[in-house]
Each structure stands twice: as structure tokens, then as C-alpha cells.
Scaffold this motif. Structure first.
Motif, mmCIF file in Angstrom:
data_model
loop_
_atom_site.group_PDB
_atom_site.id
_atom_site.type_symbol
_atom_site.label_atom_id
_atom_site.label_comp_id
_atom_site.label_asym_id
_atom_site.label_seq_id
_atom_site.Cartn_x
_atom_site.Cartn_y
_atom_site.Cartn_z
ATOM 1 N N LEU A 106 0.820 -1.212 0.000
ATOM 2 C CA LEU A 106 0.000 0.000 0.000
ATOM 3 C C LEU A 106 0.855 1.264 0.000
ATOM 4 C CD1 LEU A 106 -2.765 -1.086 2.544
ATOM 5 C CD2 LEU A 106 -2.966 -0.907 0.065
ATOM 6 N N GLU A 158 -5.744 -0.803 6.496
ATOM 7 C CA GLU A 158 -5.526 -0.538 5.069
ATOM 8 C C GLU A 158 -5.891 0.902 4.707
ATOM 9 O OE1 GLU A 158 -5.793 -4.865 5.570
ATOM 10 O OE2 GLU A 158 -7.126 -3.242 6.162
ATOM 11 N N LEU A 162 -3.310 3.698 3.239
ATOM 12 C CA LEU A 162 -3.552 4.349 1.951
ATOM 13 C C LEU A 162 -3.486 5.866 2.083
ATOM 14 C CD1 LEU A 162 -6.431 2.201 0.418
ATOM 15 C CD2 LEU A 162 -4.159 2.561 -0.570
ATOM 16 N N THR A 165 0.063 7.178 2.157
ATOM 17 C CA THR A 165 0.787 7.267 0.885
ATOM 18 C C THR A 165 0.512 8.593 0.190
ATOM 19 O OG1 THR A 165 -0.984 6.260 -0.443
ATOM 20 C CG2 THR A 165 0.581 4.768 0.589
#
Length: 324
Positions: A106, A158, A162, A165
């Protein structure tokens, strides 16, 4: 004909690019330290300690420059500091509930995100080879993460990873946006301290309390704090002249070095991960390839000049960074 034979190698790296490569190695080495420290501390407290040390170290280095602090320095440092906080903080929170391979997959999404953010901010479409290099780096990172990383759900871990990032990509773009407009030292101090303050403030929201004293988290926090000071200072200096997409390709080598250091510590790097590491190295070379068939008048090709220490004339960005 005589001058063509003496032209510098197109695949050579500039000093700022070599500096980014060096901090990427240092960056990759922090994983083992953080993994150990998380047994004794919560993520927000540790991020706060780490960046408090980094900010204080930077303040000692640039104490004279701090007297000339401007609103532009404060604004740029605060904006970058917020992105550093979300990048490091959310990634650390995510690692509490997802595997390291899933997190690596990810987090790798920052590689293809940066060219598009750069396009949106600078209104300049990156060269096709930069996109090709980013694609290769992403593919390499997927292989490096392993097949288990492909089993991605949409749980809390998750989702926050994300989001981290996007923050990492935004940090890289913001550094390039402000690098030539503000004072290097002052902005470095502000961004590090802003990240630290935000991490401490976020502790109640994440349910954290001050952990029991341990020499492990203290030593790790001080060591990584000093490393973070070096990393951010180098990024701010080098990205005065290194394109953000190009810088991203270099940063994509971080998990490669993390894997190498982990191997030295006893981890085995599987064949699939080795293939991913090779793809990432290839991505750096591909991103460096630019059309040289129609160079501008004289010998001011960017790809050539960046690799030539003897001919710094046209590189105003690099000259500014050196003077800083």
C-alpha cells in the motif's frame, strides 16, 4: 565529432541525487529500529519523541538563521510538517493491524501518485520515461512485498495506510514547490517540530498514554530523531535541483535497502523479492534515460549537466543548494 566523444555519461548521478540515494539507505535501515521500539511505546508518542529530537538537533545547527524567520518559512515548514506527520503517523498506526507486506504494498502507491500530484501542482506533464520508471518501481515494490500483499481488504489498517501514501507523495511535491523560495534551515526546523507537536497532540485521539520509561524507546527515539534530521535536511537541499518524480524513483529504493539490512539481521529475502529489488534498480536507470538526439544549443542538456561536476554553469538550482 571530437566533442561528442567527450560528452559526460547520460546515466551519471548528480551530487543531490547521490545524497538522496544515501538517505534512502539510511531510511530503509530505520524499520528494524522502529519494529523494536513499538514493543515499548505507542506509535504517536514515538513519532513525537523522534521528531522532537530531530527538530531540536536542526535548531542547534541553524540557531543563527532562526532569528530571520519569515511567514513564508513558517507556512512552508508547517505545510510540510503536517504531511510528514500524516505520512509517518498513519503508516505506523496501520502497522498495528496489518502485515508488513500489505503495508509495503500500500505504501508503494506513493510512487505512481507523485507524478500526478506534480502535474497538478506545477502544471507540467512529467516526461514519459519518468512515468515508465514509476511504473517499474511500483511493479518492483509489489514483488518485493510478496504475494500475500495482494490480499488487501478495506479495514482500518488498510485505509489509514492508503491515506499515508497520499501524505508521503504530497510531502515530496511540497518540498520541491518551496525548496527554492524559503530558507533551508528555518523550514527544516519548523517542519520537524510541527510533526512532533502534532504527534503528541494526537495521542489522546489514538488512546495512547505516556509509556513506562524504557531505554529502548529512548535510545531508538534519539537515534532515529538524529537520522530524521539528516534525512529531512538532505531532502530539502537536494530537491532544489532534483525533479520530484525523479526523487520519488530514488526514494522507491527504500524497501530494497530495508530488505538488505533485514537480511543481514537474519531475514531471508525470497526470490520474488529479489526480482522486485532488481526492477526498482532498473526503474532508476529508466527514469534517467531522456532523448538526447536533439540537445539545446551548446552543451546544456539537463541529463548531461546533472552528472557533470565540472560544468555546473547552467544549474542555478544546484548552485543555490550548495550555497545554503
Amino acid at each position: 565529432m571530437v566533442h561528442t566523444a567527450r560528452r559526460p555519461r547520460p546515466l551519471s548521478l548528480s551530487r543531490p541525487e547521490l545524497a538522496l540515494l544515501a538517505i534512502t539507505v539510511l531510511w530503509g535501515g530505520t524499520y528494524l529500529v522502529i519494529h523494536l521500539a513499538m514493543r515499548y511505546s505507542g506509535p504517536m508518542f514515538f513519532v513525537g519523541i523522534r521528531f522532537a529530537v530531530a527538530g531540536l538537533a536542526a535548531a542547534l545547527i541553524f540557531h543563527r538563521a532562526l532569528r530571520g524567520m519569515t511567514r513564508a518559512d513558517l507556512g512552508a515548514g508547517a505545510a510540510i510538517g503536517v504531511m510528514i506527520f500524516f505520512g509517518y503517523g498513519l503508516q505506523t498506526v496501520g502497522l498495528q493491524t496489518i502485515s508488513s507486506s500489505t503495508s509495503a504494498f500500500l505504501t508503494a502507491l506513493f510512487v505512481p501518485i507523485v507524478p500526478f500530484l506534480q502535474w497538478a501542482v506545477f502544471r507540467k506533464r512529467p516526461h514519459i520515461m519518468a512515468f515508465a520508471g514509476a511504473a517499474l518501481a511500483f511493479a518492483g515494490l509489489v514483488l518485493l512485498a510478496g504475494p500475500g500483499a495482494l490480499q488487501v481488504g478495506l479495514g482500518t489498517g488498510e485505509v489509514v495506510t492508503l491515506l499515508s501514501t497520499v501524505a508521503i507523495a504530497a510531502e515530496i511535491v511540497l518540498i520541491s514547490l518551496f525548496a527554492a523560495k524559503v530558507n533551508l534551515g528555518r523550514v527544516t526546523v519548523v517542519q520537524l517540530l510541527v510533526c512532533s507537536v502534532l504527534a503528541f497532540v494526537a495521542m489522546p485521539a489514538t488512546g495512547e498514554v505516556v509509556p513506562t520509561f524504557s531505554w529502548v524507546w529512548l535510545a531508538a527515539g534519539v537515534g532515529l530523531g538524529l537520522a530524521s534530521c539528516v534525512i529531512q535536511l538532505t531532502m530539502n537541499w537536494a530537491q532544489k535541483s532534483v525533479d520530484p518524480t525523479r526523487a520519488t524513483i530514488i526514494y522507491a529504493g527504500e524497501p530494497v535497502w530495508a530488505g538488505v539490512i533485514g537480511r543481514l539481521a537474519g531475514d531471508r529475502l525470497p526470490a520474488l523479492a529479489l526480482a522486485g529489488a532488481a526492477l526498482i534498480v532498473l526503474s532508476v536507470l529508466v527514469s534517467e534515460l531522456k532523448p538526447l538526439g536533439r540537445p539545446p544549443a551548446g552543451n546544456s542538456s539537463t541529463a548531461v549537466d546533472l552528472g557533470s561536476a565540472e560544468n555546473p554553469g547552467p544549474e542555478t538550482g544546484r548552485e543555490e543548494g550548495t550555497r545554503k
